[in-house]
Motif scaffolding. Structure first.
Motif, short mmCIF file in Angstrom:
data_model
loop_
_atom_site.label_atom_id
_atom_site.label_comp_id
_atom_site.label_asym_id
_atom_site.label_seq_id
_atom_site.Cartn_x
_atom_site.Cartn_y
_atom_site.Cartn_z
N SER A 1 40.48 39.22 31.13
CA SER A 1 40.15 37.91 31.71
C SER A 1 41.41 37.14 32.10
O SER A 1 41.39 36.33 33.03
N SER A 2 42.52 37.39 31.40
CA SER A 2 43.77 36.69 31.70
C SER A 2 44.32 37.06 33.08
O SER A 2 45.13 36.32 33.64
N GLY A 3 43.89 38.19 33.62
CA GLY A 3 44.36 38.61 34.93
C GLY A 3 43.48 38.16 36.07
O GLY A 3 43.75 38.48 37.24
N LEU A 4 42.41 37.41 35.77
CA LEU A 4 41.48 36.94 36.79
C LEU A 4 41.79 35.50 37.19
O LEU A 4 42.43 34.76 36.44
N PRO A 5 41.34 35.06 38.39
CA PRO A 5 41.59 33.68 38.83
C PRO A 5 40.98 32.68 37.85
O PRO A 5 39.92 32.93 37.27
N SER A 6 41.65 31.56 37.68
CA SER A 6 41.14 30.52 36.78
C SER A 6 40.13 29.60 37.48
O SER A 6 39.35 28.92 36.82
N GLU A 7 40.14 29.59 38.82
CA GLU A 7 39.18 28.78 39.56
C GLU A 7 37.82 29.46 39.49
O GLU A 7 37.70 30.64 39.79
N PRO A 8 36.76 28.74 39.05
CA PRO A 8 35.47 29.37 38.76
C PRO A 8 34.88 30.20 39.90
O PRO A 8 34.45 31.34 39.68
N SER A 9 34.82 29.67 41.12
CA SER A 9 34.20 30.43 42.21
C SER A 9 34.96 31.72 42.49
O SER A 9 34.35 32.77 42.74
N ALA A 10 36.29 31.66 42.46
CA ALA A 10 37.10 32.87 42.67
C ALA A 10 36.91 33.84 41.51
O ALA A 10 36.88 35.06 41.70
N ARG A 11 36.76 33.31 40.30
CA ARG A 11 36.54 34.17 39.12
C ARG A 11 35.24 34.96 39.28
O ARG A 11 35.20 36.17 39.07
N PHE A 12 34.17 34.28 39.67
CA PHE A 12 32.88 34.97 39.79
C PHE A 12 32.89 35.96 40.95
O PHE A 12 32.24 37.02 40.86
N ARG A 13 33.59 35.64 42.03
CA ARG A 13 33.68 36.60 43.14
C ARG A 13 34.32 37.90 42.67
O ARG A 13 33.87 39.00 43.02
N ARG A 14 35.38 37.78 41.88
CA ARG A 14 36.06 38.98 41.37
C ARG A 14 35.15 39.76 40.43
O ARG A 14 35.10 40.99 40.46
N LEU A 15 34.43 39.05 39.58
CA LEU A 15 33.56 39.72 38.61
C LEU A 15 32.44 40.49 39.31
O LEU A 15 32.14 41.63 38.96
N PHE A 16 31.83 39.85 40.32
CA PHE A 16 30.74 40.53 41.01
C PHE A 16 31.23 41.61 41.97
O PHE A 16 30.46 42.48 42.38
N ALA A 17 32.52 41.56 42.33
CA ALA A 17 33.08 42.64 43.14
C ALA A 17 33.24 43.90 42.28
O ALA A 17 33.18 45.02 42.79
N VAL A 18 33.44 43.70 40.97
CA VAL A 18 33.58 44.82 40.05
C VAL A 18 32.22 45.37 39.64
O VAL A 18 32.02 46.58 39.55
#
Length: 341
Positions: free
Chosen positions: A279-296
């Motif tokens: 999680s430390s390597g993911l964006p801290s901004e919520p919308s960008a965080r969720f985009r990365r999570l759903f891309a995975v």
């Protein structure tokens, strides 16, 4: 300087004002005033209007008390209490014993006072950073501060555990001097008996910041698990990872390899595979965080995605608001699933 009520309370507390220091990460970064538990950002205020302080004087003219007027300067300093608690000591050179002398001669040297002047957080938050990031204060060899490397942990931690086992020392209420003596009995290397290095290791895997230290065996197992997982560049089978994790543990360590303790550090594309995703390597901004999570992964179970939200928002109500704003929730056979909105 304008003394805010929060800063005045620090100045009135002998324990707090005895720890006051100025700190800034660099010459062109903001300046902070730090105490034992609080951090204030210092800002320069330029005032174009005339400011006057009016107060009654002790002298009396006739029947009326005199008034004293003082003009404030056009420029002053303002102290603003901040919630800055992020302390980064990664600029310290790494210590792993084998390359200590080489790195000391090539890298920039820092004393612990240099560290305190460069890291703009309270003493309490700096102690947290020293514990988590394995800070080592003032080694006798050069008087400089170091940060123990992962290779250093892999070298020292098994030796410490083995020495404790041979000396029949309990992992609870440990004192550095006792561990050093146990190491000397079990090994002749002076590098492996440096008290400040041993203290850094014990502090990192203990539930306290000072002696006596209580080693958390589950946390030690977790550290080795993360070490093994971070070395996997591709998705691997869960069974293969668990085997590699168990093989990496020191032989005398009595601890389980539990995937649950690595929550927020991995994703399972399928029920039988695992992939490193801190999680430390993911964006801290919520919308960008969720985009990365759903891309995975297109669909998450609620319990699996929560650790990836808790590091950007601690409040349970706000976490639910974030999920409602950025995701869709559905329940299937009693299980809650999270999809992209």
């Amino acid at each position: 300087m304008n003394l805010s009520p929060a800063l005045l309370s620090v100045l009135d507390d002998p324990d707090e004002r005895g720890h006051l220091r100025l700190a800034a990460s660099s010459f062109d970064e903001p300046l902070f005033l730090c105490s034992r538990t609080k951090t204030f950002r210092i800002r320069q205020i330029n005032q174009s209007n005339t400011l006057l302080i009016v107060e009654k004087s002790t002298t009396v003219k006739g029947n009326d008390p005199a008034v004293r007027i003082s003009k404030l300067p056009g420029t002053m300093l303002e102290s603003v209490l901040t919630d800055n608690s992020t302390a980064d000591i990664s600029f310290l050179p790494e210590y792993d014993c084998a390359s200590h002398a080489a790195k000391a001669s090539k890298g920039t040297a820092y004393t612990w006072q240099d560290v305190k002047a460069r890291v703009p957080v309270s003493d309490r938050d700096l102690e947290v950073a020293k514990k988590v990031q394995l800070g080592v204060e003032a080694l006798p060899t050069d008087g400089n501060a170091w940060r123990l490397s992962s290779a250093g942990i892999e070298r020292f931690l098994p030796l410490i555990l083995e020495a404790l086992h041979i000396a029949r020392l309990s992992p609870n209420k440990l004192r550095v001097s006792d561990v050093v003596e146990a190491l000397k009995d079990d090994n002749d290397s002076s590098d492996e008996c440096e008290p400040k290095v041993i203290a850094a290791v014990l502090r990192r895997f203990s539930d306290s910041y000072n002696e006596p230290y209580n080693l958390d065996m589950a946390e030690i197992s977790r550290w080795f698990g993360l070490r093994v997982l971070s070395e996997q560049v591709e998705t691997v089978k869960v069974s293969e990872f668990l085997t590699a994790w168990a093989d990496a543990l020191p032989p005398v360590l009595d601890a389980a390899c539990d995937l649950a303790c690595l929550a927020g550090e991995f994703v399972q594309p399928t029920t039988t595979t695992i992939r490193y995703l801190p999680s430390s390597g993911l964006p801290s901004e919520p919308s960008a965080r969720f985009r990365r999570l759903f891309a995975v992964k297109s669909t998450w179970e609620l319990d699996d995605i929560l650790p990836y939200v808790k590091d950007i928002e601690k409040d349970k109500i706000k976490i639910n608001s974030l999920l409602m704003k950025h995701t869709r929730r559905r329940v299937v056979k009693g299980k809650t699933y999270i999809d992209k909105r």
